[in-house]
Design a protein around this motif. Structure first.
Motif, PDB file in Angstrom:
ATOM      1  N   HIS A 162       0.865  -1.181   0.000  1.00 35.20           N
ATOM      2  CA  HIS A 162       0.000   0.000   0.000  1.00 35.20           C
ATOM      3  C   HIS A 162       0.899   1.227   0.000  1.00 35.20           C
ATOM      4  N   ILE A 163       0.752   2.093  -1.020  1.00 35.02           N
ATOM      5  CA  ILE A 163       1.552   3.308  -1.104  1.00 35.02           C
ATOM      6  C   ILE A 163       0.632   4.520  -1.077  1.00 35.02           C
ATOM      7  N   ALA A 164       0.989   5.505  -0.252  1.00 41.17           N
ATOM      8  CA  ALA A 164       0.285   6.785  -0.228  1.00 41.17           C
ATOM      9  C   ALA A 164       1.196   7.832  -0.857  1.00 41.17           C
ATOM     10  N   MET A 165       0.704   8.502  -1.902  1.00 36.09           N
ATOM     11  CA  MET A 165       1.449   9.578  -2.559  1.00 36.09           C
ATOM     12  C   MET A 165       0.790  10.887  -2.184  1.00 36.09           C
ATOM     13  N   VAL A 166       1.599  11.831  -1.698  1.00 37.14           N
ATOM     14  CA  VAL A 166       1.049  13.033  -1.069  1.00 37.14           C
ATOM     15  C   VAL A 166       1.696  14.292  -1.643  1.00 37.14           C
ATOM     16  N   GLY A 167       0.862  15.290  -1.960  1.00 42.93           N
ATOM     17  CA  GLY A 167       1.393  16.596  -2.337  1.00 42.93           C
ATOM     18  C   GLY A 167       1.007  16.999  -3.748  1.00 42.93           C
ATOM     19  N   ASP A 168       1.986  17.494  -4.492  1.00 43.47           N
ATOM     20  CA  ASP A 168       1.768  17.970  -5.848  1.00 43.47           C
ATOM     21  C   ASP A 168       1.889  16.790  -6.808  1.00 43.47           C
ATOM     22  N   VAL A 175       6.305  11.078  -9.357  1.00 40.68           N
ATOM     23  CA  VAL A 175       5.193  10.158  -9.073  1.00 40.68           C
ATOM     24  C   VAL A 175       4.568   9.627 -10.354  1.00 40.68           C
ATOM     25  N   HIS A 176       4.674  10.383 -11.440  1.00 35.83           N
ATOM     26  CA  HIS A 176       4.163   9.892 -12.726  1.00 35.83           C
ATOM     27  C   HIS A 176       4.965   8.666 -13.164  1.00 35.83           C
ATOM     28  N   SER A 177       6.290   8.801 -13.142  1.00 32.74           N
ATOM     29  CA  SER A 177       7.144   7.696 -13.589  1.00 32.74           C
ATOM     30  C   SER A 177       7.071   6.520 -12.623  1.00 32.74           C
ATOM     31  N   LEU A 178       7.080   6.791 -11.317  1.00 33.89           N
ATOM     32  CA  LEU A 178       7.018   5.712 -10.339  1.00 33.89           C
ATOM     33  C   LEU A 178       5.714   4.928 -10.476  1.00 33.89           C
ATOM     34  N   SER A 179       4.610   5.632 -10.682  1.00 35.75           N
ATOM     35  CA  SER A 179       3.319   4.949 -10.826  1.00 35.75           C
ATOM     36  C   SER A 179       3.347   3.991 -12.012  1.00 35.75           C
ATOM     37  N   PRO A 201      -2.554  13.260 -12.841  1.00 33.38           N
ATOM     38  CA  PRO A 201      -3.158  13.358 -14.179  1.00 33.38           C
ATOM     39  C   PRO A 201      -4.017  12.146 -14.510  1.00 33.38           C
ATOM     40  N   ASP A 202      -5.058  12.379 -15.293  1.00 29.09           N
ATOM     41  CA  ASP A 202      -6.002  11.314 -15.633  1.00 29.09           C
ATOM     42  C   ASP A 202      -5.327  10.144 -16.334  1.00 29.09           C
ATOM     43  N   TYR A 203      -4.323  10.428 -17.170  1.00 28.77           N
ATOM     44  CA  TYR A 203      -3.702   9.328 -17.921  1.00 28.77           C
ATOM     45  C   TYR A 203      -2.922   8.402 -16.995  1.00 28.77           C
ATOM     46  N   VAL A 204      -2.358   8.941 -15.909  1.00 31.45           N
ATOM     47  CA  VAL A 204      -1.663   8.091 -14.943  1.00 31.45           C
ATOM     48  C   VAL A 204      -2.669   7.256 -14.164  1.00 31.45           C
ATOM     49  N   ILE A 205      -3.760   7.878 -13.746  1.00 32.58           N
ATOM     50  CA  ILE A 205      -4.818   7.146 -13.043  1.00 32.58           C
ATOM     51  C   ILE A 205      -5.361   6.026 -13.924  1.00 32.58           C
ATOM     52  N   ALA A 206      -5.545   6.309 -15.211  1.00 30.10           N
ATOM     53  CA  ALA A 206      -6.038   5.287 -16.138  1.00 30.10           C
ATOM     54  C   ALA A 206      -5.067   4.118 -16.226  1.00 30.10           C
ATOM     55  N   ASP A 207      -3.762   4.424 -16.252  1.00 30.45           N
ATOM     56  CA  ASP A 207      -2.752   3.359 -16.297  1.00 30.45           C
ATOM     57  C   ASP A 207      -2.855   2.469 -15.056  1.00 30.45           C
ATOM     58  N   ILE A 208      -3.030   3.099 -13.892  1.00 28.94           N
ATOM     59  CA  ILE A 208      -3.113   2.355 -12.636  1.00 28.94           C
ATOM     60  C   ILE A 208      -4.356   1.465 -12.629  1.00 28.94           C
ATOM     61  N   GLU A 209      -5.482   2.042 -13.030  1.00 29.64           N
ATOM     62  CA  GLU A 209      -6.738   1.275 -13.037  1.00 29.64           C
ATOM     63  C   GLU A 209      -6.696   0.142 -14.062  1.00 29.64           C
TER      64      GLU A 209
END
Length: 339
Positions: A162-168, A175-179, A201-209
């Motif tokens: 479980h990872i929590a990413m916090v801030g900007d 965080v984009h590359s790490l995700s 960004p939505d494209y990163v969220i889409a990649d995760i989902e």
């Protein structure tokens, strides 16, 4: 698996798990050289063009030191004003010329996809040291390397964490590359904590989902950290905002200190930050009262950056299996191995 020798390292999208494991294995082999237990001159005579057109301390020096520790020489250009780019020269022309003078180039630039554009004109491998708000692949690799090492101490792996990413999370390219790297793993819980205006960004969220992971998106720090194995904080990227006034709206919105950590996190939650952390009073995103906490991994994280960049130089120049052949003793006093 990626063919490293002679290749550019521009995006984490070039990598698969086998490639990442290769990088990590070579990085581990670099430990005695980074600790000055011994040295290798495997890149004696080779030249790194270290081109940083955006302010940097850690990443720029880390790239340079990594190359030096392999026996190579470093030539630096820092700031746009000190380069011919300020005279209107194109990235392509700059690359064609400077790649003649170098065997490999590390580059940071404030514009997204600029390093890729530069690489199209380069005759030598180019490693992306950060291109605007787009990507920071070497930071992502050292972050993943750090996560793997830190979790192993608790008998855990990356799968199922479980990872929590916090801030900007909007402008924070780390965080984009790490995700994207984490998307290659299984059953990860992401908790994304930011103001809505600075959301991932939505494209990163889409990649995760699309990779099948679970996501919680919230603006609230308290109450959303208690299950996190990794707590990854980011600085407000004020240099990417349209104005300083806009950036100031968010400075200091999320802060972590010893008291907040004790109240809201597990006792062994690993604290990470890509650095630099903003320690000014109005921000103080990661308090100095955590400096001696055993779960604070930010300096181990920076140390790991040296290993990862040494590994990438060795791999792109095809010398990863020649390190021991060019070993020699360390003749000077050093306490690094004791730390």
């Amino acid at each position: 698996m990626m063919q490293f020798e002679g290749s550019h390292i521009l995006s984490v999208n070039q990598l698969d798990l086998d490639s990442i494991n290769t990088i990590f294995n070579v990085a581990t082999k670099m430990t005695p050289y980074a600790l000055r237990e011994k040295r290798t001159n495997v890149l004696d005579g080779a030249i790194l063009g270290n081109l940083f057109f955006e302010p940097s301390t850690r990443t720029r020096v880390s790239f340079g030191c990594a190359f030096n520790l392999l026996g190579g020489h470093v030539r630096e250009t820092t700031g746009m004003a000190s380069s011919s780019l300020s005279k209107g020269e194109s990235l392509y022309d700059t690359a064609r010329v400077l790649s003649t003078y170098s065997d490999v180039i590390a580059m940071r630039h404030p514009d997204a996809y600029s390093v890729k554009e530069f690489a199209e004109g380069s005759r030598v491998p180019v490693i992306n040291g950060g291109d605007g708000s787009n990507e920071h692949p070497t930071q992502a690799l050292l972050d993943l390397f750090t996560i793997k090492k830190e979790l192993s101490h608790a008998g855990m792996g990356i799968d199922g964490m479980h990872i929590a990413m916090v801030g900007d999370l909007k402008y924070g390219r780390t965080v984009h590359s790490l995700s994207r790297l984490l998307c290659m793993h299984k059953d990860i819980q992401f908790t994304l904590i930011s103001p809505s205006e600075l959301a991932m960004p939505d494209y990163v969220i889409a990649d995760i989902e699309n990779a099948g992971h679970k996501i919680t998106i919230t603006e609230q720090l308290e109450g959303n950290l208690h299950q996190a194995d990794i707590l990854y904080l980011t600085r407000i990227q004020e240099e990417r905002f349209p104005s300083q006034e806009e950036a100031n709206k968010y400075r200091g919105k999320f802060r972590l200190n010893h008291n907040i950590y004790t109240q809201h996190c597990k006792s062994n939650t690993v604290i990470m930050h890509p650095l630099p952390r903003d320690s000014r009073a109005q921000a103080n995103e990661l308090d100095n009262d955590l400096n001696s906490h055993p779960s604070l991994a930010i300096f181990r994280q920076a140390d790991n950056g040296l290993l990862i960049r040494m590994a990438l130089f060795a791999l792109t120049l095809g010398v990863e299996n020649q390190l021991e052949k060019y070993e020699c003793p360390v003749n000077w006093y050093s306490r690094k191995a004791d730390r």
